[in-house]
Design an enzyme around this catalytic site. Structure first.
Site, PDB file in Angstrom:
ATOM      1  CG  ASN A 176     -13.688  11.005  -3.785  1.00 32.07           C
ATOM      2  OD1 ASN A 176     -14.754  11.594  -3.610  1.00 32.07           O
ATOM      3  ND2 ASN A 176     -12.738  11.483  -4.577  1.00 32.07           N
ATOM      4  CG  HIS A 196      -6.766   8.344   1.316  1.00 32.88           C
ATOM      5  ND1 HIS A 196      -7.146   7.116   0.804  1.00 32.88           N
ATOM      6  CD2 HIS A 196      -6.691   9.175   0.242  1.00 32.88           C
ATOM      7  CE1 HIS A 196      -7.261   7.198  -0.509  1.00 32.88           C
ATOM      8  NE2 HIS A 196      -7.009   8.440  -0.880  1.00 32.88           N
ATOM      9  CB  SER A 251      -6.701   5.761  -6.840  1.00 25.81           C
ATOM     10  OG  SER A 251      -6.106   6.698  -5.954  1.00 25.81           O
ATOM     11  CG  HIS A 268      -4.440  -1.235   4.451  1.00 23.58           C
ATOM     12  ND1 HIS A 268      -4.052  -0.340   3.481  1.00 23.58           N
ATOM     13  CD2 HIS A 268      -5.065  -2.258   3.791  1.00 23.58           C
ATOM     14  CE1 HIS A 268      -4.410  -0.791   2.294  1.00 23.58           C
ATOM     15  NE2 HIS A 268      -5.030  -1.946   2.445  1.00 23.58           N
ATOM     16  CB  CYS A 318      -0.924   0.004   1.217  1.00 26.28           C
ATOM     17  SG  CYS A 318      -1.818   1.558   1.452  1.00 26.28           S
ATOM     18  CB  CYS A 327       0.752   1.110   4.825  1.00 27.36           C
ATOM     19  SG  CYS A 327      -0.857   0.292   4.929  1.00 27.36           S
ATOM     20  CG  HIS A 342      -4.271   3.460   4.182  1.00 22.93           C
ATOM     21  ND1 HIS A 342      -3.352   2.641   4.801  1.00 22.93           N
ATOM     22  CD2 HIS A 342      -4.541   4.445   5.069  1.00 22.93           C
ATOM     23  CE1 HIS A 342      -3.069   3.114   6.002  1.00 22.93           C
ATOM     24  NE2 HIS A 342      -3.796   4.224   6.188  1.00 22.93           N
ATOM     25  CD  GLN A 353      -7.636  13.177  -3.092  1.00 22.46           C
ATOM     26  OE1 GLN A 353      -7.002  13.951  -3.812  1.00 22.46           O
ATOM     27  NE2 GLN A 353      -8.412  12.225  -3.588  1.00 22.46           N
TER      28      GLN A 353
END
Length: 373
Positions: free
Chosen positions: A168, A181, A176, A128, A54, A57, A179, A183
């Site tokens: 997203n 997350h 994409s 993760h 990943c 990670c 993990h 933005q």
């Protein structure tokens, strides 16, 4: 028109969105139609705590060769594949001629603005395998603190006019990397969607001097409706500081808004208690989302607030969050915005009241925890 009594559960109607000043067509009877269309693949939601492959990670090397810190909490870094960059040239007239020609109408019909900015990635935690509803409340508070710090730092940059924080969640929403997350995109101009909301805030303020905030007035009305009428209850969760509700004008099947009960222009204005209340309502809402179809519920989520801390329209803005999830009937059947919705106006099948009722019926205990116990 028919002489039958109108039913919001059975009859088509349009609802007005005062934030964007657009209409949404609601066709609740269409939810009964058979579905032989596209069915999404269900992905096994079994991920390791740490994935050595990943890019997000702790300690791993990203695609560009940069290495992540061995982080133990929320982790922020500059996006390696940023949508905008902090420095680039202006679009000159000679450059515009290359794509627009040099006719006398070019300046009116072919307009271009060079856009600058910054993009960041916010890894929610080193785990993760844990999405927002599965994280401990303290960890979600750390995410909120990270959002506050990023917003403060970017607001201090005079080249930045707008800061958009978003997530997203899920491959269905274009994520994409699995993990967990979010933005941050910060731009040199205020984008179209938040600009519409700010225009609506200002128009409402000019019209209603006694109750000048659109969302303060709306939250008060929704809380009042829920207290006296089951059929007008669109609230999913609430605490002292925030309410999560399906907006009256919702477009996506299980769309929700998280709105501050007091007038706060941006996320940095939250007190310690309000910060924890925001984390709590986010955990409860996303847990109910996952429980609907017992899956990791996909969505796009974003914060709307003052474009920057010192923006001239800051006082008009009211901090809130939008959740736009695509799932409609099950974990494998999603809503599509096509045909009439692209050519005319948005349309939904479930009413906002039906969606809110289904969300309220879900447990606040995550389905994975229920299975374990």
């Amino acid at each position: 028109m028919s002489t039958k009594e109108f039913s919001f559960s059975d009859h088509s109607h349009r609802r007005f969105n005062p934030l964007t000043r657009a209409w949404v067509l609601c066709s609740p009877h269409r939810a009964k139609r058979p579905w032989l269309g596209q069915v999404e693949e269900t992905l096994a939601d079994q991920r390791p705590e740490y994935d050595p492959k990943c890019y997000l990670c702790p300690g791993n090397t990203r695609a560009t060769g940069a290495q992540n810190d061995q982080y133990t909490s929320t982790y922020v870094f500059t996006n390696d594949y940023a949508a905008v960059h902090s420095k680039q040239p202006e679009c000159s007239p000679s450059a515009l001629v290359q794509v627009a020609g040099d006719s006398s109408k070019a300046s009116e019909l072919f307009q271009v603005e060079s856009t600058c900015g910054q993009c960041k990635v916010v890894c929610f935690s080193p785990r993760h395998d844990l999405t927002l509803p599965e994280l401990p409340l303290d960890d979600i508070c750390r995410i909120v603190h990270a959002w506050q710090d990023i917003y403060t730092d970017l607001s201090a940059d005079h080249s930045i006019e707008y800061v958009q924080i978003f997530e997203n969640k899920g491959a269905m929403m274009g994520c994409s990397n699995p993990h967990p997350h979010g933005q941050v995109w910060a731009l040199s101009e205020v984008p179209s969607e938040p600009a519409k909301e700010i225009d609506s805030f200002k128009a409402f303020r000019n019209k209603h001097a006694e109750n000048p905030c659109l969302l303060c007035t709306y939250v008060e009305a929704e809380v009042g409706n829920a207290a006296i009428s089951a059929t007008a209850n669109r609230i999913v969760a609430q605490n002292d500081s925030f309410v999560a509700l399906v907006p009256f004008w919702a477009l996506w099947p299980f769309e929700t808004m998280v709105v501050a009960k007091s007038h706060l222009s941006d996320i940095t204005k939250l007190s310690a208690n309000q910060t924890r209340d925001l984390a709590a309502v986010l955990k409860e809402l996303t847990c109910r989302y996952d429980n609907i179809f017992q899956c990791s519920f996909p969505y796009s989520m974003g914060l709307h607030q003052s474009p920057t801390a010192s923006h001239p329209d800051s006082n008009c803005c009211h901090f809130h969050m939008h959740f736009y999830p695509p799932l409609l009937r099950s974990a494998t059947v999603r809503k599509f915005l096509v045909g009439f919705e692209m050519m005319a106006e948005p349309q939904r099948d479930l009413t906002a009241e039906q969606a809110a009722s289904r969300l309220r019926a879900q447990s606040q205990v995550h389905y994975k925890q229920s299975v374990k116990s």
